[in-house]
Scaffold this active site. Structure first.
Site, PDB file in Angstrom:
ATOM      1  N   GLU A   1       3.326  17.927   3.456  1.00 45.32           N
ATOM      2  CA  GLU A   1       4.147  17.153   4.398  1.00 45.32           C
ATOM      3  C   GLU A   1       5.631  17.248   4.066  1.00 45.32           C
ATOM      4  OE1 GLU A   1       3.054  13.013   4.962  1.00 45.32           O
ATOM      5  OE2 GLU A   1       4.991  12.601   5.885  1.00 45.32           O
TER       6      GLU A   1
ATOM      7  N   GLY B   1       0.811  -1.223   0.000  1.00 47.03           N
ATOM      8  CA  GLY B   1       0.000   0.000   0.000  1.00 47.03           C
ATOM      9  C   GLY B   1       0.835   1.260   0.000  1.00 47.03           C
TER      10      GLY B   1
ATOM     11  N   GLU C   1      -3.987  13.108   3.544  1.00 47.25           N
ATOM     12  CA  GLU C   1      -2.615  13.597   3.258  1.00 47.25           C
ATOM     13  C   GLU C   1      -2.374  13.621   1.758  1.00 47.25           C
ATOM     14  OE1 GLU C   1      -0.113  10.971   5.694  1.00 47.25           O
ATOM     15  OE2 GLU C   1      -0.424  12.363   7.351  1.00 47.25           O
TER      16      GLU C   1
ATOM     17  N   HIS D   1      -2.577   9.935  -1.813  1.00 38.90           N
ATOM     18  CA  HIS D   1      -1.608  10.246  -0.753  1.00 38.90           C
ATOM     19  C   HIS D   1      -0.301  10.750  -1.394  1.00 38.90           C
ATOM     20  CE1 HIS D   1       1.291   9.317   2.494  1.00 38.90           C
ATOM     21  NE2 HIS D   1       0.247   9.437   3.318  1.00 38.90           N
TER      22      HIS D   1
ATOM     23  N   CYS E   1       7.700   9.906  10.703  1.00 34.73           N
ATOM     24  CA  CYS E   1       8.350   9.678   9.412  1.00 34.73           C
ATOM     25  C   CYS E   1       9.270  10.819   8.992  1.00 34.73           C
ATOM     26  CB  CYS E   1       7.287   9.452   8.338  1.00 34.73           C
ATOM     27  SG  CYS E   1       5.991  10.697   8.308  1.00 34.73           S
ATOM     28  N   CYS E   2       8.886  12.075   9.332  1.00 37.30           N
ATOM     29  CA  CYS E   2       9.601  13.218   8.741  1.00 37.30           C
ATOM     30  C   CYS E   2      11.002  13.469   9.300  1.00 37.30           C
ATOM     31  CB  CYS E   2       8.759  14.485   8.866  1.00 37.30           C
ATOM     32  SG  CYS E   2       7.126  14.391   8.109  1.00 37.30           S
TER      33      CYS E   2
HETATM   34 ZN   LIG Z   1       6.597  12.449   6.988  1.00 35.41          ZN
END
Ligand SMILES: [Zn+2]
Length: 623
Positions: A321, A192, A305, A253, A398-399
């Site tokens: 993002e 995914g 997102e 996304h 994640c960032c």
């Molecule tokens: Zn991120």
């Protein structure tokens, strides 16, 4: 000289590409340049912070649960392994440049040993599914992020191998990759969340093992055929609604779409697939023609997102993002290498100096997940998905480690080469040491870029060499000068073929007047506004620079008024503007134009939010 370390996207000799990257270690960035401050901050502030946060958030403990060293339930997001892997990748790139950093080396070595212990006998490695859902392994691919996490492990291994550190990570990643090839080479399934595609191609580049490349191609071609359970988000969110080769629009996304496109270009150049590259070009035109923020950011909707409709680019509700900005940088790097089209380098510069640079605080230890172009007065910043200020970490983290891996490898993106020469794509003060046709070449770049457009370049080599200098798209083409004389670039570059034997110094001048930028006529959200830009930097106005009692949303500027450029050392701008009296009715019929004069200060967008939290905006109404 030590053996040069290849950086991200080290193409095979067989790849069909216009350009190739120089090794990561070929470019040394000057410590006192803007990039130099970013690299040092990343090494001494951000990376140690990430290492501490991985411990504090439980991400490392999840792996220790697999080995039995720690008890208790799995903690945090089910894809938290990827935060560990991304940090490992960042540390590997960093150690390629500063191998003496013992603290980072210790993290790398202990984490590598932990991965060895946590890996299953068959090669499987995912702490969430091993600890919490062992019966569901590979059963929930639309949502499991198993191949996504594997992809980040593989990318960490590729970085480690290129940097010559952490050999165990390479062994672990190859065992897992081999398991994935066995499991998926003849099964119709995809993940995914794309990421495995680009990782497998990089692993192929490192090993020459063709099944990795074949599986990456297979994952790309299987996508868009409805193989993923659409669940509550639907197939568009997962880019599973149309095959890549037929897609006309970026959708769903944003991070998933952009990671997928990075993998698409990787597969296209390594398999000589012109149709696939054409699809990437088509989707690039869509993304950058109508779905990109002025800061280079992507993703108009917090919901899912996601990308929005064409020209749906709200400033205050921008999702934008950090990972999508990084993904755009990575996709454009691959497109630049594949095509040689200067527009990709222009987009790398824009997104790096604005959306990406603005996602991290000056202290190197606070981060935005979402990067709006307007933080409204009265904004409820209590929610993690749209806070009023940068946070030290996120539950979905994640960032920050993504940013760390980009910054640690940044010198690898500055310069490219083709058969006859070198191209400086991104300008920074520093030194480039490499070879062309086996002959050593040294290029010294002296500049205060991006604060100033004057760039002194000294080339020393005995070999014939064409030096390409990118002329950025923000530059008025008739204002560029070389050694004082006007020059006209062709296709975005000045191509200079000279006799360099005695060490020639060139002075390139890129004029940097303040630009008043208008939005496309269809971007309704900021119609009637302008933004200020200078060189590659977008500017913004912060509440912190307004007099007490003035509300940011009442401020308007006179776009025809002169702008004073202040050098100190970040360049700020001051100009005349006014403060409108706020309407009394929410929807008045008559417009009251009364306004009081005011002096407005604008600062680079990437520096906003480094004082107390407060409103900010890029797009400003005009008087
Ligand atoms: Zn991120």
């Amino acid at each position: 000289m030590a053996e040069p370390t290849p950086g991200p996207v080290h193409l095979t000799a067989d790849a069909v590409a216009a350009l190739r990257p120089l090794p990561l270690t070929a470019t040394t960035v000057a410590d006192d340049s803007l990039w130099g401050t970013w690299l040092r901050r990343n090494a001494v502030r951000t990376l140690p912070h990430c290492v501490r946060q991985l411990d504090a958030s439980g991400a490392v403990d999840n792996l220790r649960r697999v080995t039995g060293e720690v008890d208790g339930e799995f903690r945090n997001m089910w894809f938290a392994d990827s935060d560990v892997h991304k940090t490992l990748e960042a540390v590997a790139w960093q150690l390629a440049r500063t191998p003496e950093d013992l603290e980072l080396r210790s993290f790398l070595d202990t984490t590598a040993a932990l991965l060895v212990k946590a890996q299953g006998e068959d090669g499987y490695l995912n702490s969430y599914f091993t600890v919490a859902k062992p019966a569901q392994r590979w059963q929930e691919l639309h949502w499991s992020h198993e191949l996504y996490c594997a992809g980040h492990l593989i990318q960490a291994a590729v970085a480690a191998a290129r940097a010559g550190v952490g050999a165990e990570i390479v062994t672990v990643a190859r065992r897992f990759a081999d398991l994935i090839v066995d499991r998926f080479a003849e099964v119709d399934a995809v993940d995914g969340h794309p990421e495995i595609e680009t990782a497998l191609v990089e692993l192929y580049r490192m090993t020459g093992h063709r099944p990795y490349l074949d599986l990456a191609k297979r994952f790309i071609d299987l996508r868009g055929h409805g193989l993923l359970n659409p669940d509550r988000f639907g197939p568009v969110y997962l880019q599973d609604h149309v095959p890549v080769r037929q897609a006309e629009e970026v959708a769903g996304h944003a991070v998933r779409q952009l990671y997928l496109l990075a993998g698409v270009v990787d597969v296209a150049v390594e398999t000589h697939d012109a149709e696939l590259l054409a699809a990437a070009k088509r989707l690039w035109e869509d993304a950058f023609g109508s779905k990109t923020y002025l800061t280079g950011a992507h993703g108009s909707r917090h919901r899912d997102e996601a990308f929005g409709d064409p020209y749906e680019l709200p400033a205050d509700r921008a999702y934008a993002e950090t990972c999508a900005a990084i993904a755009s940088f990575q996709w454009n790097w691959r497109m630049l290498l594949a095509t040689g089209d200067v527009r990709h380098a222009d987009e790398m510069e824009r997104v790096l100096h604005n959306a990406i640079a603005g996602s991290i605080a000056a202290d190197g230890q606070h981060f935005f997940y979402s990067n709006p172009l307007h933080l409204r007065t009265g904004h409820d910043g209590s929610h993690e998905d749209a806070p009023s200020e940068r946070l030290p970490w996120y539950s979905c983290a994640c960032c920050p480690p993504n940013l760390a891996r980009l910054m640690a490898s940044l010198p690898g993106y500055a310069v490219t080469t083709d058969h006859s020469g070198l191209q400086i794509q991104l300008y920074t003060a520093g030194d480039i040491e490499t070879t062309v046709d086996g002959e050593p070449v040294h290029i010294a770049v002296r500049t205060n870029y991006p604060w100033d457009g004057r760039i002194e370049i000294t080339v020393t080599t005995d070999t014939p060499l064409t030096l390409g200098l990118r002329i950025p798209n923000w530059c008025a083409k008739d204002g560029v000068r070389l050694d004082g004389s006007p020059v006209v670039p062709a296709d975005g570059y000045l191509q200079l073929r000279r006799d360099w034997q005695s060490g020639v110094t060139l002075t390139l001048e890129l004029p940097m007047p303040v630009r008043v930028v208008r939005p496309h006529s269809r971007i309704d959200a900021v119609r009637g506004c302008v933004a200020l830009a200078r060189g590659p930097l977008v500017y913004c106005v912060e509440q912190a620079d307004l007099p007490d009692g003035v509300t940011l949303e009442d401020v308007q500027i006179d776009p025809s008024a002169p702008v004073v450029v202040n050098h100190a050392p970040a360049v700020t701008l001051t100009m005349r503007g006014s403060v409108r009296r706020a309407d009394t009715d929410l929807y008045p019929v008559a417009i009251d134009d009364a306004a009081d004069p005011i002096t407005i200060t604008a600062l680079p967008y990437f520096l906003w939010g480094n004082r107390k939290p407060g409103p900010m905006r890029v797009w400003l109404p005009v008087t």
